[in-house]
Scaffold this active site. Structure first.
Site, PDB file in Angstrom:
ATOM      1  NE  ARG A 166     -10.395  -5.223  -0.534  1.00 27.05           N
ATOM      2  CZ  ARG A 166      -9.613  -4.138   0.024  1.00 27.05           C
ATOM      3  NH1 ARG A 166     -10.115  -3.268   0.716  1.00 27.05           N
ATOM      4  NH2 ARG A 166      -8.268  -4.345   0.076  1.00 27.05           N
ATOM      5  NE  ARG A 168      -4.060   0.720   1.648  1.00 25.21           N
ATOM      6  CZ  ARG A 168      -5.166   0.659   2.064  1.00 25.21           C
ATOM      7  NH1 ARG A 168      -5.699   1.405   3.266  1.00 25.21           N
ATOM      8  NH2 ARG A 168      -6.225   0.046   1.527  1.00 25.21           N
TER       9      ARG A 168
HETATM   10  N1   CP Z   1     -11.391  -0.189   1.591  1.00 22.36           N
HETATM   11  C1   CP Z   1     -10.240  -0.144   1.996  1.00 22.36           C
HETATM   12  O1   CP Z   1      -9.276  -0.578   1.523  1.00 22.36           O
HETATM   13  O2   CP Z   1      -9.975   0.120   3.614  1.00 22.36           O
HETATM   14  P1   CP Z   1      -8.805   0.178   4.354  1.00 22.36           P
HETATM   15  O3   CP Z   1      -8.008   1.255   4.291  1.00 22.36           O
HETATM   16  O4   CP Z   1      -9.427   0.003   5.724  1.00 22.36           O
HETATM   17  O5   CP Z   1      -7.906  -1.014   3.902  1.00 22.36           O
HETATM   18  N1  NVA Z   2      -9.781   6.659  -1.563  1.00 19.96           N
HETATM   19  C1  NVA Z   2      -9.674   6.401  -0.131  1.00 19.96           C
HETATM   20  C2  NVA Z   2      -9.985   5.119  -0.347  1.00 19.96           C
HETATM   21  C3  NVA Z   2      -9.571   4.203   1.222  1.00 19.96           C
HETATM   22  C4  NVA Z   2      -9.696   2.781   1.096  1.00 19.96           C
HETATM   23  C5  NVA Z   2      -8.254   6.676   0.107  1.00 19.96           C
HETATM   24  O1  NVA Z   2      -7.309   6.576  -0.713  1.00 19.96           O
HETATM   25  O2  NVA Z   2      -7.973   7.267   1.479  1.00 19.96           O
END
Ligand code: CP
Ligand code: NVA
Length: 308
Positions: A294, A109
């Site tokens: 998910r 991430r």
């Molecule tokens: N929707 C999603 O990716 O949630 P998180 O940021 O909690 O991982």
């Molecule tokens: N658009 C949001 C999604 C979180 C899962 C972000 O990037 O923070």
């Protein structure tokens, strides 16, 4: 063997994406009623380890991937970037080369999509996009799985996205031509989706309709989707909330969609900002199945990455 990275949906063949979703549905069905920590009967990733690196916060991605890896019979190692030498300036490339010697797959991430691409280029194991500033493909696979479970045929369906044309919106745009649904996107000009993403989808014969209002986008849609108005990394929160307020999903907006239209939100949600509690906690909302999926979708993605 070529490394199968899962970076963006437009990079995969429609048939591969279809096969991933089919496998996700089948695996979910096969373990219905089982305790969540029990390993799948065939333990397809036994002996495999995945590293997960988080440069941003996460609840769903972190827990669903770790639970998914356990169900597949494999193991995972999790770290935040700030705990790693990455947070002290070790290069993305060196980090990718080293981790590739310890684990069979990496989920990242990342703040910057460019960093994810650099990581994948330097890695000698598959790399999965667990959200960047540009896209969130794992989320959309779970969302599409959820819509299919609700009985929607994606081919020919109309999905409305309202609010901020952000990273999650981009991955929906990438998926549209692959699954044959059209997108109706209602945003203010300043928050319109990335032009390159729209071009990618249109070049693949995807139908992406852009509107200035939420009402135009929602009209006649099978599904209404939104996301937080302030994403991680956005620095202009108050201005965004003010400008995006007319794009909130309310009961009145849902009334404009098809009768029985569904509501999706990747979560975390902010009731009273991008969505009213009546909608997200109401009968049209699929958000809890969406969050659960998910886990199931990512199990199929990880198997695809490792040719399992
Ligand atoms: N929707 C999603 O990716 O949630 P998180 O940021 O909690 O991982
Ligand atoms: N658009 C949001 C999604 C979180 C899962 C972000 O990037 O923070």
């Amino acid at each position: 063997m070529t490394y199968r990275h899962f970076i963006d949906l437009w990079q995969l063949e429609a048939s591969e994406l279809r096969a991933i979703l089919d496998q996700a549905h089948a695996m979910k069905r096969a373990r219905q009623g089982w305790p969540k920590g029990k390993v799948d009967a065939d333990a397809p990733l036994e002996g495999h380890t995945m590293a997960m690196i988080f440069e941003k916060n996460s609840t769903r991605t972190r827990f669903s991937f770790e639970a998914a890896m356990r169900q597949l019979g494999g193991d995972s190692i999790i770290a935040t970037a700030s705990d790693m030498q990455l947070g002290r300036g070790e290069t993305v490339e060196d980090t990718a080369r080293v981790l590739s010697r310890y684990v069979d797959m990496v989920m990242l991430r990342a703040n910057s999509h460019g960093d994810l691409e650099v990581f994948a280029e330097a890695a000698s194991v598959p790399v999965i996009n667990g959200l960047t500033d540009r896209s969130h493909p794992c989320q959309i696979m779970a969302d599409l799985m959820t819509l299919e479970e609700s009985g929607l045929d994606l081919k020919g369906a109309r999905l409305a996205w309202v609010g901020d044309g952000n990273n999650v919106c981009s991955s929906f745009i990438h998926a549209a031509p692959k699954f044959g649904f059209s997108m109706a996107i209602g945003t203010p000009d300043r928050f319109a989706p990335d032009e390159d993403d729209v071009s990618i989808a249109r070049d693949l014969q995807g139908r992406i309709d852009l509107y200035d209002t939420a009402e135009e986008a929602a009209a006649g849609a099978d599904v209404v989707i939104t996301d937080t108005f302030v994403s991680m990394g956005d620095r202009d929160g108050p201005a965004r909330l003010a400008e995006l307020d007319p794009y909130a999903v309310t009961d009145e907006l849902m009334e404009l969609a098809q009768g029985g239209a569904k509501f999706l939100h990747c979560l975390p949600a902010h009731r009273g900002e991008e969505v009213d509690a009546e909608v997200i906690d109401g009968a049209s909302s699929l958000v809890w199945d969406e969050a659960e999926n998910r886990l199931h979708a990512q199990k199929a993605i990880m198997r695809w990455c490792l040719y399992k």
